[in-house]
Design a protein around this motif. Sequence first.
Motif, PDB file in Angstrom:
ATOM      1  N   ARG A 109      15.482   1.881  -0.541  1.00 14.70           N
ATOM      2  CA  ARG A 109      15.211   2.963  -1.495  1.00 14.70           C
ATOM      3  C   ARG A 109      16.270   4.047  -1.467  1.00 14.70           C
ATOM      4  N   MET A 158       0.835  -1.207   0.000  1.00 15.08           N
ATOM      5  CA  MET A 158       0.000   0.000   0.000  1.00 15.08           C
ATOM      6  C   MET A 158       0.871   1.259   0.000  1.00 15.08           C
ATOM      7  N   THR A 159       0.318   2.330  -0.551  1.00 15.39           N
ATOM      8  CA  THR A 159       0.994   3.627  -0.465  1.00 15.39           C
ATOM      9  C   THR A 159       0.679   4.218   0.906  1.00 15.39           C
ATOM     10  N   LEU A 160       1.412   5.252   1.300  1.00 14.67           N
ATOM     11  CA  LEU A 160       1.157   5.912   2.575  1.00 14.67           C
ATOM     12  C   LEU A 160      -0.269   6.466   2.623  1.00 14.67           C
ATOM     13  N   ALA A 161      -0.727   7.008   1.490  1.00 11.68           N
ATOM     14  CA  ALA A 161      -2.061   7.607   1.425  1.00 11.68           C
ATOM     15  C   ALA A 161      -3.159   6.576   1.685  1.00 11.68           C
ATOM     16  N   HIS A 162      -2.953   5.314   1.253  1.00 16.74           N
ATOM     17  CA  HIS A 162      -3.947   4.262   1.479  1.00 16.74           C
ATOM     18  C   HIS A 162      -3.748   3.582   2.831  1.00 16.74           C
ATOM     19  N   LEU A 196       6.741   2.209   5.117  1.00 17.61           N
ATOM     20  CA  LEU A 196       5.641   1.833   6.009  1.00 17.61           C
ATOM     21  C   LEU A 196       6.152   1.331   7.353  1.00 17.61           C
ATOM     22  N   THR A 198       3.678  -4.751   7.895  1.00 19.39           N
ATOM     23  CA  THR A 198       4.160  -3.657   7.030  1.00 19.39           C
ATOM     24  C   THR A 198       5.126  -4.164   5.970  1.00 19.39           C
TER      25      THR A 198
END
Length: 200
Positions: free
Chosen positions: A146, A112-116, A159, A140
Amino acid sequence: MRRRVKGKLSDDDRDVWNEVKKTATPMMRAEFVVSRDLSAKSPKKTPPKSLDAMITQFEVGARSARTPMGHNLAPSVSQRLAHAPVEMDRKKFGKMKKGKLKPEARLDLHGMTLAHAHPALQGFILSSAAAGRRLVLVITGKGKDRDDGGPIPIRRGVLKNQVPHWLHQAPLRSVVMQVNEAHLTHGGSGAYYVYLRRNR
């Protein structure tokens, strides 16, 4: 007329000076008067180091030669959680760390992205607390490395690093009692045990 050499007295000038010295009255007692040779050169002052010489040469994006990669970062989430005070029952905390307590529900945030992930985590924790659950598992993942070699080091696993912060912020901090990395049987460092406060 002979040209005078700078810093040296001619014989005539020296004779005149010696006659003047005889008529002079010292202002202090003789033993405290320090004579100074006027012809002596004052010691040369060492020039201060230039700013360029004091700054270590570097290139933007280059790693520090003094500390290995990773040592320039603040303590990791794992280190901070390991040193966090134990607020829950110590006996239960010991069992939880050893993987002997079974989580009553689990949320997988993998991919998932941070927004989701943020609203999903909030909904899961608040609904779990409302249902009277005490121990839940939040997965997580360990995350991908990265770090792009830029001047600011980046922690691995966005995450993994963000979830504990969210759990300690409102509105979740009012229902969360303890957060700890999961035992290997429940995902290890890629998951968190979240121990919730008792419903009142």
